[in-house]
Design a protein around this motif. Structure first.
Motif, PDB file in Angstrom:
ATOM      1  N   TYR A   1       0.833  -1.211   0.000  1.00  0.00           N
ATOM      2  CA  TYR A   1       0.000   0.000   0.000  1.00  0.00           C
ATOM      3  C   TYR A   1       0.866   1.258   0.000  1.00  0.00           C
ATOM      4  CZ  TYR A   1      -3.455   3.440   1.539  1.00  0.00           C
ATOM      5  OH  TYR A   1      -4.258   4.547   1.636  1.00  0.00           O
ATOM      6  N   LEU A   2       1.987   1.218   0.693  1.00  0.00           N
ATOM      7  CA  LEU A   2       2.861   2.384   0.804  1.00  0.00           C
ATOM      8  C   LEU A   2       3.742   2.590  -0.428  1.00  0.00           C
ATOM      9  CD1 LEU A   2       3.761   2.028   4.567  1.00  0.00           C
ATOM     10  CD2 LEU A   2       2.344   3.813   3.522  1.00  0.00           C
ATOM     11  N   ASP A   3       3.673   1.698  -1.381  1.00  0.00           N
ATOM     12  CA  ASP A   3       4.316   1.922  -2.671  1.00  0.00           C
ATOM     13  C   ASP A   3       3.267   2.574  -3.562  1.00  0.00           C
ATOM     14  OD1 ASP A   3       5.304   1.799  -5.275  1.00  0.00           O
ATOM     15  OD2 ASP A   3       6.386  -0.067  -4.890  1.00  0.00           O
ATOM     16  N   PRO A   4       3.448   3.845  -3.924  1.00  0.00           N
ATOM     17  CA  PRO A   4       2.418   4.574  -4.670  1.00  0.00           C
ATOM     18  C   PRO A   4       1.981   3.901  -5.972  1.00  0.00           C
ATOM     19  CG  PRO A   4       4.174   6.054  -4.005  1.00  0.00           C
ATOM     20  CD  PRO A   4       4.618   4.677  -3.660  1.00  0.00           C
TER      21      PRO A   4
ATOM     22  N   PRO B   1       9.381   4.295  -4.471  1.00  0.00           N
ATOM     23  CA  PRO B   1       8.524   4.766  -3.380  1.00  0.00           C
ATOM     24  C   PRO B   1       9.245   5.654  -2.378  1.00  0.00           C
ATOM     25  CG  PRO B   1       8.851   2.390  -3.248  1.00  0.00           C
ATOM     26  CD  PRO B   1       9.476   2.840  -4.511  1.00  0.00           C
ATOM     27  N   LEU B   2      10.525   5.424  -2.154  1.00  0.00           N
ATOM     28  CA  LEU B   2      11.251   6.259  -1.189  1.00  0.00           C
ATOM     29  C   LEU B   2      11.387   7.694  -1.688  1.00  0.00           C
ATOM     30  CD1 LEU B   2      13.941   3.748   0.092  1.00  0.00           C
ATOM     31  CD2 LEU B   2      11.820   4.434   1.200  1.00  0.00           C
TER      32      LEU B   2
ATOM     33  N   THR C   1       4.594   9.022   6.032  1.00  0.00           N
ATOM     34  CA  THR C   1       6.016   9.026   5.655  1.00  0.00           C
ATOM     35  C   THR C   1       6.857   8.298   6.692  1.00  0.00           C
ATOM     36  OG1 THR C   1       5.785  11.082   4.418  1.00  0.00           O
ATOM     37  CG2 THR C   1       7.998  10.491   5.128  1.00  0.00           C
ATOM     38  N   LYS C   2       6.601   8.556   7.961  1.00  0.00           N
ATOM     39  CA  LYS C   2       7.368   7.876   9.025  1.00  0.00           C
ATOM     40  C   LYS C   2       7.182   6.367   8.939  1.00  0.00           C
ATOM     41  CE  LYS C   2       7.241  11.644  12.381  1.00  0.00           C
ATOM     42  NZ  LYS C   2       6.710  12.088  13.675  1.00  0.00           N
TER      43      LYS C   2
ATOM     44  N   ILE D   1       8.836   0.773   7.205  1.00  0.00           N
ATOM     45  CA  ILE D   1       8.375  -0.488   6.611  1.00  0.00           C
ATOM     46  C   ILE D   1       9.097  -0.785   5.305  1.00  0.00           C
ATOM     47  CG2 ILE D   1       6.387  -1.620   5.542  1.00  0.00           C
ATOM     48  CD1 ILE D   1       4.673  -0.462   7.731  1.00  0.00           C
ATOM     49  N   LEU D   2       9.271   0.222   4.471  1.00  0.00           N
ATOM     50  CA  LEU D   2       9.909  -0.017   3.179  1.00  0.00           C
ATOM     51  C   LEU D   2      11.412  -0.261   3.297  1.00  0.00           C
ATOM     52  CD1 LEU D   2       7.970   2.571   0.994  1.00  0.00           C
ATOM     53  CD2 LEU D   2       7.638   0.093   1.110  1.00  0.00           C
TER      54      LEU D   2
END
Length: 170
Positions: free
Chosen positions: A46-49, A130-131, A145-146, A151-152
């Motif tokens: 999910y945190l990878d756009p 993603p970063l 972001t935190k 996680i990434l």
């Protein structure tokens, strides 16, 4: 005619056996694959756009829900760390007032995370890394972001560490 019917019946039996075998293999694969997937994997995806919509899965809504629940729980870690670092002496006020203030503060934090989720879900991106996305959008999504950075930055597999232990054991 009877011989043609017999051949058709045999073909149907063979086709049914093939279908049953395929379904059995598919269920076995899904069982092995998806029991090893943890909520952190859903959160990382999910945190990878590029993959936040989970459009590659049939059960994308469930995946997004799991990811958001994990991220919500994980984000509380940062609040606890802030409290430890910035702990101020408590004033001698009635406990009920302090507890009410803490409840309001928790609701505000939850609301801001919900807003971040909504904005993130609606955001469009050209970033493939993603970063880089989180670095450039840390002001818009401070909580996410935190969580994303932590996680990434986790290794996706334990193969490297297992390999090192294996080499060290020789």
């Amino acid at each position: 005619i009877k011989s043609n019917i017999k051949i058709c019946n045999e073909d149907n039996i063979i086709q049914k056996a093939i279908n049953d075998l395929c379904n059995s293999l598919l269920l076995s694969f899904e069982k092995k694959l998806f029991t090893s997937i943890e909520d952190v994997h859903f959160a990382a995806t999910y945190l990878d756009p590029c993959f936040k919509d989970f459009t590659f899965l049939d059960f994308s809504v469930d995946s997004i829900t799991k990811a958001k629940e994990f991220i919500s729980k994980y984000s509380k870690k940062f609040k606890m760390e802030e409290n430890v670092v910035h702990q101020q002496p408590e004033l001698q006020q009635p406990q009920s007032l302090l507890s009410k203030l803490r409840k309001v503060e928790n609701k505000i934090e939850q609301t801001s995370l919900e807003i971040e989720f909504d904005c993130y879900q609606k955001s469009k991106t050209n970033f493939t890394n993603p970063l880089h996305f989180w670095k450039n959008n840390h002001n818009q999504f401070p909580i996410l972001t935190k969580v994303a950075i932590e996680i990434l930055s986790l290794p996706a597999s334990s193969a490297t560490s297992e390999r090192r232990f294996s080499i060290a054991g020789k």
